[in-house]
Each structure stands twice: as C-alpha cells, then as structure tokens.
Enzyme design. Structure first.
Site, PDB file in Angstrom:
ATOM      1  N   SER A   1       0.842  -1.191   0.000  1.00  0.00           N
ATOM      2  CA  SER A   1       0.000   0.000   0.000  1.00  0.00           C
ATOM      3  C   SER A   1       0.877   1.240   0.000  1.00  0.00           C
ATOM      4  O   SER A   1       1.621   1.486   0.955  1.00  0.00           O
ATOM      5  CB  SER A   1      -0.899   0.018   1.238  1.00  0.00           C
ATOM      6  OG  SER A   1      -1.392   1.326   1.429  1.00  0.00           O
TER       7      SER A   1
ATOM      8  N   HIS B   1      -1.368  -1.465  -4.169  1.00  0.00           N
ATOM      9  CA  HIS B   1      -2.590  -1.054  -3.476  1.00  0.00           C
ATOM     10  C   HIS B   1      -2.585   0.464  -3.312  1.00  0.00           C
ATOM     11  O   HIS B   1      -1.677   1.029  -2.709  1.00  0.00           O
ATOM     12  CB  HIS B   1      -2.654  -1.748  -2.119  1.00  0.00           C
ATOM     13  CG  HIS B   1      -3.948  -1.560  -1.392  1.00  0.00           C
ATOM     14  ND1 HIS B   1      -5.083  -2.293  -1.685  1.00  0.00           N
ATOM     15  CD2 HIS B   1      -4.284  -0.722  -0.384  1.00  0.00           C
ATOM     16  CE1 HIS B   1      -6.061  -1.908  -0.874  1.00  0.00           C
ATOM     17  NE2 HIS B   1      -5.606  -0.959  -0.077  1.00  0.00           N
TER      18      HIS B   1
ATOM     19  N   ASP C   1      -4.627   3.648  -1.995  1.00  0.00           N
ATOM     20  CA  ASP C   1      -5.679   4.046  -1.057  1.00  0.00           C
ATOM     21  C   ASP C   1      -6.171   5.445  -1.377  1.00  0.00           C
ATOM     22  O   ASP C   1      -5.436   6.423  -1.233  1.00  0.00           O
ATOM     23  CB  ASP C   1      -5.136   4.009   0.375  1.00  0.00           C
ATOM     24  CG  ASP C   1      -4.955   2.586   0.866  1.00  0.00           C
ATOM     25  OD1 ASP C   1      -5.930   1.819   0.823  1.00  0.00           O
ATOM     26  OD2 ASP C   1      -3.829   2.247   1.277  1.00  0.00           O
TER      27      ASP C   1
ATOM     28  N   MET D   1      -8.708   8.386  -0.412  1.00  0.00           N
ATOM     29  CA  MET D   1      -9.505   8.879   0.721  1.00  0.00           C
ATOM     30  C   MET D   1      -9.964  10.301   0.443  1.00  0.00           C
ATOM     31  O   MET D   1      -9.199  11.107  -0.102  1.00  0.00           O
ATOM     32  CB  MET D   1      -8.665   8.858   1.995  1.00  0.00           C
ATOM     33  CG  MET D   1      -8.045   7.505   2.311  1.00  0.00           C
ATOM     34  SD  MET D   1      -7.223   7.524   3.905  1.00  0.00           S
ATOM     35  CE  MET D   1      -6.460   5.890   3.905  1.00  0.00           C
TER      36      MET D   1
ATOM     37  N   HIS E   1      -8.361   1.199  -3.953  1.00  0.00           N
ATOM     38  CA  HIS E   1      -9.274   1.034  -2.817  1.00  0.00           C
ATOM     39  C   HIS E   1      -9.925   2.389  -2.543  1.00  0.00           C
ATOM     40  O   HIS E   1      -9.286   3.288  -2.013  1.00  0.00           O
ATOM     41  CB  HIS E   1      -8.439   0.533  -1.615  1.00  0.00           C
ATOM     42  CG  HIS E   1      -9.203   0.386  -0.349  1.00  0.00           C
ATOM     43  ND1 HIS E   1      -8.571   0.198   0.872  1.00  0.00           N
ATOM     44  CD2 HIS E   1     -10.531   0.381  -0.082  1.00  0.00           C
ATOM     45  CE1 HIS E   1      -9.476   0.094   1.823  1.00  0.00           C
ATOM     46  NE2 HIS E   1     -10.671   0.208   1.280  1.00  0.00           N
TER      47      HIS E   1
ATOM     48  N   MET F   1     -11.985   4.757  -0.607  1.00  0.00           N
ATOM     49  CA  MET F   1     -12.578   5.063   0.706  1.00  0.00           C
ATOM     50  C   MET F   1     -13.176   6.461   0.606  1.00  0.00           C
ATOM     51  O   MET F   1     -12.651   7.434   1.164  1.00  0.00           O
ATOM     52  CB  MET F   1     -11.498   4.990   1.794  1.00  0.00           C
ATOM     53  CG  MET F   1     -11.092   3.558   2.115  1.00  0.00           C
ATOM     54  SD  MET F   1      -9.535   3.464   3.007  1.00  0.00           S
ATOM     55  CE  MET F   1      -8.397   3.566   1.624  1.00  0.00           C
TER      56      MET F   1
ATOM     57  N   MET G   1     -11.445  -5.333   5.835  1.00  0.00           N
ATOM     58  CA  MET G   1     -10.618  -4.383   6.581  1.00  0.00           C
ATOM     59  C   MET G   1     -10.279  -4.996   7.940  1.00  0.00           C
ATOM     60  O   MET G   1     -11.166  -5.444   8.672  1.00  0.00           O
ATOM     61  CB  MET G   1     -11.371  -3.059   6.796  1.00  0.00           C
ATOM     62  CG  MET G   1     -11.589  -2.218   5.555  1.00  0.00           C
ATOM     63  SD  MET G   1     -10.093  -1.733   4.664  1.00  0.00           S
ATOM     64  CE  MET G   1      -9.134  -0.894   5.922  1.00  0.00           C
TER      65      MET G   1
ATOM     66  N   GLY H   1      -8.642   4.650   7.074  1.00  0.00           N
ATOM     67  CA  GLY H   1      -8.321   6.070   7.212  1.00  0.00           C
ATOM     68  C   GLY H   1      -6.839   6.349   7.379  1.00  0.00           C
ATOM     69  O   GLY H   1      -6.362   7.388   6.953  1.00  0.00           O
ATOM     70  N   PHE H   2      -6.117   5.406   7.966  1.00  0.00           N
ATOM     71  CA  PHE H   2      -4.704   5.663   8.265  1.00  0.00           C
ATOM     72  C   PHE H   2      -3.882   4.385   8.138  1.00  0.00           C
ATOM     73  O   PHE H   2      -4.392   3.291   8.402  1.00  0.00           O
ATOM     74  CB  PHE H   2      -4.561   6.209   9.694  1.00  0.00           C
ATOM     75  CG  PHE H   2      -5.366   7.451   9.924  1.00  0.00           C
ATOM     76  CD1 PHE H   2      -4.887   8.701   9.526  1.00  0.00           C
ATOM     77  CD2 PHE H   2      -6.632   7.372  10.484  1.00  0.00           C
ATOM     78  CE1 PHE H   2      -5.648   9.846   9.698  1.00  0.00           C
ATOM     79  CE2 PHE H   2      -7.407   8.516  10.662  1.00  0.00           C
ATOM     80  CZ  PHE H   2      -6.919   9.756  10.271  1.00  0.00           C
ATOM     81  N   GLY H   3      -2.623   4.568   7.789  1.00  0.00           N
ATOM     82  CA  GLY H   3      -1.683   3.457   7.850  1.00  0.00           C
ATOM     83  C   GLY H   3      -1.154   3.316   9.269  1.00  0.00           C
ATOM     84  O   GLY H   3      -1.375   4.191  10.115  1.00  0.00           O
TER      85      GLY H   3
ATOM     86  N   ASP I   1      -6.610  -6.047   4.805  1.00  0.00           N
ATOM     87  CA  ASP I   1      -5.989  -4.720   4.714  1.00  0.00           C
ATOM     88  C   ASP I   1      -6.024  -4.051   6.083  1.00  0.00           C
ATOM     89  O   ASP I   1      -7.094  -3.749   6.609  1.00  0.00           O
ATOM     90  CB  ASP I   1      -6.774  -3.888   3.690  1.00  0.00           C
ATOM     91  CG  ASP I   1      -6.184  -2.508   3.463  1.00  0.00           C
ATOM     92  OD1 ASP I   1      -5.097  -2.212   3.995  1.00  0.00           O
ATOM     93  OD2 ASP I   1      -6.833  -1.715   2.742  1.00  0.00           O
TER      94      ASP I   1
ATOM     95  N   GLY J   1       1.174  -1.769   4.217  1.00  0.00           N
ATOM     96  CA  GLY J   1       1.721  -0.435   4.019  1.00  0.00           C
ATOM     97  C   GLY J   1       2.970  -0.252   4.852  1.00  0.00           C
ATOM     98  O   GLY J   1       4.104  -0.347   4.350  1.00  0.00           O
ATOM     99  N   SER J   2       2.781  -0.013   6.133  1.00  0.00           N
ATOM    100  CA  SER J   2       3.928   0.287   6.991  1.00  0.00           C
ATOM    101  C   SER J   2       4.888  -0.897   7.105  1.00  0.00           C
ATOM    102  O   SER J   2       6.104  -0.689   7.218  1.00  0.00           O
ATOM    103  CB  SER J   2       3.450   0.757   8.366  1.00  0.00           C
ATOM    104  OG  SER J   2       2.482  -0.101   8.883  1.00  0.00           O
TER     105      SER J   2
HETATM  106  C1  DX5 Z   1      -6.116   1.999   5.638  1.00  0.00           C
HETATM  107  C2  DX5 Z   1      -5.731   1.597   4.254  1.00  0.00           C
HETATM  108  C3  DX5 Z   1      -4.640   0.611   4.221  1.00  0.00           C
HETATM  109  C4  DX5 Z   1      -3.345   1.070   4.824  1.00  0.00           C
HETATM  110  C5  DX5 Z   1      -2.674  -0.103   5.420  1.00  0.00           C
HETATM  111  O1  DX5 Z   1      -7.284   2.729   5.611  1.00  0.00           O
HETATM  112  O2  DX5 Z   1      -6.831   1.032   3.555  1.00  0.00           O
HETATM  113  O3  DX5 Z   1      -4.421   0.098   2.906  1.00  0.00           O
HETATM  114  O4  DX5 Z   1      -2.475   1.666   3.903  1.00  0.00           O
HETATM  115  O5  DX5 Z   1      -1.549   0.329   6.091  1.00  0.00           O
HETATM  116  P1  DX5 Z   1      -0.857  -0.595   7.187  1.00  0.00           P
HETATM  117  O6  DX5 Z   1      -0.413  -1.838   6.486  1.00  0.00           O
HETATM  118  O7  DX5 Z   1       0.259   0.239   7.690  1.00  0.00           O
HETATM  119  O8  DX5 Z   1      -1.907  -0.878   8.240  1.00  0.00           O
HETATM  120 ZN    ZN Z   2      -6.421   0.015   1.612  1.00  0.00          ZN
END
Ligand code: DX5
Ligand code: ZN
Length: 222
Positions: free
Chosen positions: A9, A34, A36, A38, A67, A69, A138, A143-145, A176, A198-199
């Site tokens: 991501s 991926h 994201d 938002m 994705h 959102m 989910m 909303g956040f990584g 995710d 992501g992270s």
């Molecule tokens: C969150 C996103 C994810 C996010 C995942 O709302 O949909 O795709 O980037 O990040 P990590 O892997 O750091 O939880």
């Molecule tokens: Zn995502």
C-alpha cells in the site's frame, strides 16, 4: 500463478519519490499495487486522486488495485479506470445500490471488489458474491496506515472464504490493515490470499526484502 499475492500500500511510501518506491516493490515481485483513495468524508483523511494513478501507470505494469474510501464512489469510478486502475474496490458502507456500482465497474472492463469495515456483516455481499473478483476485509478501521490489526475480524475471513468455496468461485480474499510478518500466516490460515501491507513494507529500508519476507511469512500459513 502464486497462491498468495502481496499488495504493498503506497499510503506509507515516500510520496516525494513514489516511482522509486513503486519500482522497488515491483522488482521484488509484488503482484498488486494497493492505492488508497480517501476523500476526507468517508474517512478522516485525504490522499490520492486519478492524476497520481495516471502518473504511476506510465512506469509500472503491476496490477493497480484502487481502494476507494470515499462517499459516492460511483462518481469517481470512471476517472480511476481511465487513469489505469485494473481493480476497483468500493466500500459496501458507502454505496446505496451495490449491484449497480459493481456492474458499472465491470462494464468498463475492470475487475471489481467490495470492501467491508471491521464491524460490517459478511451477509451484505452474499447476493453479489458471484460478480466479485475480490472481497476486501478491513482489519483496521479505514483512514490511516500504521494501525494495529484487529483480530476480531479473523472469524469473518473464515466465513467469507467458506462462502466463496461453497459457490466454487475464484474470488480473492484481501486483508488490509496492520498486516505484518507476525500475523501473515494467521490471516492466510483463516482464508486470505491477498495481503495488503503499508507500513510493514514501506517503513523498512530494504523494500525488496520486506516484500519477500512478508510472502515467506504468509506462505507458512498455507
Ligand atoms: C487503511 C488503508 C490501508 C493502509 C494499510 O485505511 O486502507 O491500505 O495503507 O496500512 P498498514 O499496512 O500500515 O496498516
Ligand atoms: Zn487500503
């Protein structure tokens, strides 16, 4: 065809050097990118629009997994597909006429996914499941990584996997949120086959090693 797909991501990538980060995960064999999206309404954050997708498309042949959102995703589907999305996923919580939205994605020649927030029932997709290429579960609130994995979603992964297998479908189960080397085998055991991270990937120095190690950890759950 690998049994497990890794979907880095880019939410956690270096936005000042996006192409470099994308190439690093692509060269490491990640199947999906991926992306994201938002809007500051459906989720309390704002990220990427079609222009960024279009810019990345020129330098990558990965499957672009978008994705959405956002509120009212119907008004954005066309522009993300035109920008180069291969797969568009909408949230069941943001759509009023889910069947119509799924058909709108597929009619444009794109693969279609539906995402469920952690508290959303799996029954919401029962009657559209044969149309779906992917179900995104989910494992954090969107909303956040960098948030922590919510283990309460594990039974839902098992339920959705059972629904898919009973119908003999090839629909993928994507997870995710908070996915890392420690929980990858657990989500795969429950039935996930596409892992977003992501992270766990972009916060590492060696992105290629991060992709390979996540895959190794995931495959151990098969
Ligand atoms: C969150 C996103 C994810 C996010 C995942 O709302 O949909 O795709 O980037 O990040 P990590 O892997 O750091 O939880
Ligand atoms: Zn995502």
């Amino acid at each position: 065809m690998p049994l497990i797909k890794i979907a880095p991501s880019i939410l956690s990538a270096n936005f000042a050097a996006l192409q470099k980060d994308v190439s690093a995960v692509e060269n490491a064999g990640a199947e999906y990118l991926h992306i994201d999206v938002m809007d500051g309404h459906f989720v309390p954050n704002i990220t990427i629009g079609p222009l960024v997708v279009q810019a990345l498309r020129a330098g990558s042949s990965m499957c672009f997994d978008v994705h959405l959102m956002v509120e009212n995703p119907d008004s954005f589907i066309g522009s993300f597909i035109a920008a180069g999305a291969d797969l568009v996923t909408v949230h069941v919580e943001s759509v009023r006429h889910l069947h119509r939205t799924i058909m709108a994605i597929k009619e444009k020649g794109c693969r279609a996914g539906v995402a469920l927030n952690p508290a959303t029932l799996p029954d919401t997709i029962e009657y559209v499941l044969p149309l779906l290429d992917l179900v995104l579960l989910m494992t954090v609130n969107p909303g956040f990584g960098g948030q922590n994995f919510i283990p309460l979603v594990l039974p839902k992964i098992r339920i959705v996997r059972t629904m898919i297998n009973r119908l003999g479908l090839k629909t993928e189960v994507q997870v995710d949120g908070g996915i890392n080397r420690d929980n990858a085998a657990t989500v795969v055991q429950a039935g996930a086959d596409v892992l977003v991270a992501g992270s766990a990937i972009f916060n590492r120095n060696d992105l290629g090693a991060a992709v390979r190690q996540l895959r190794e950890a995931a495959v151990a759950g098969l």
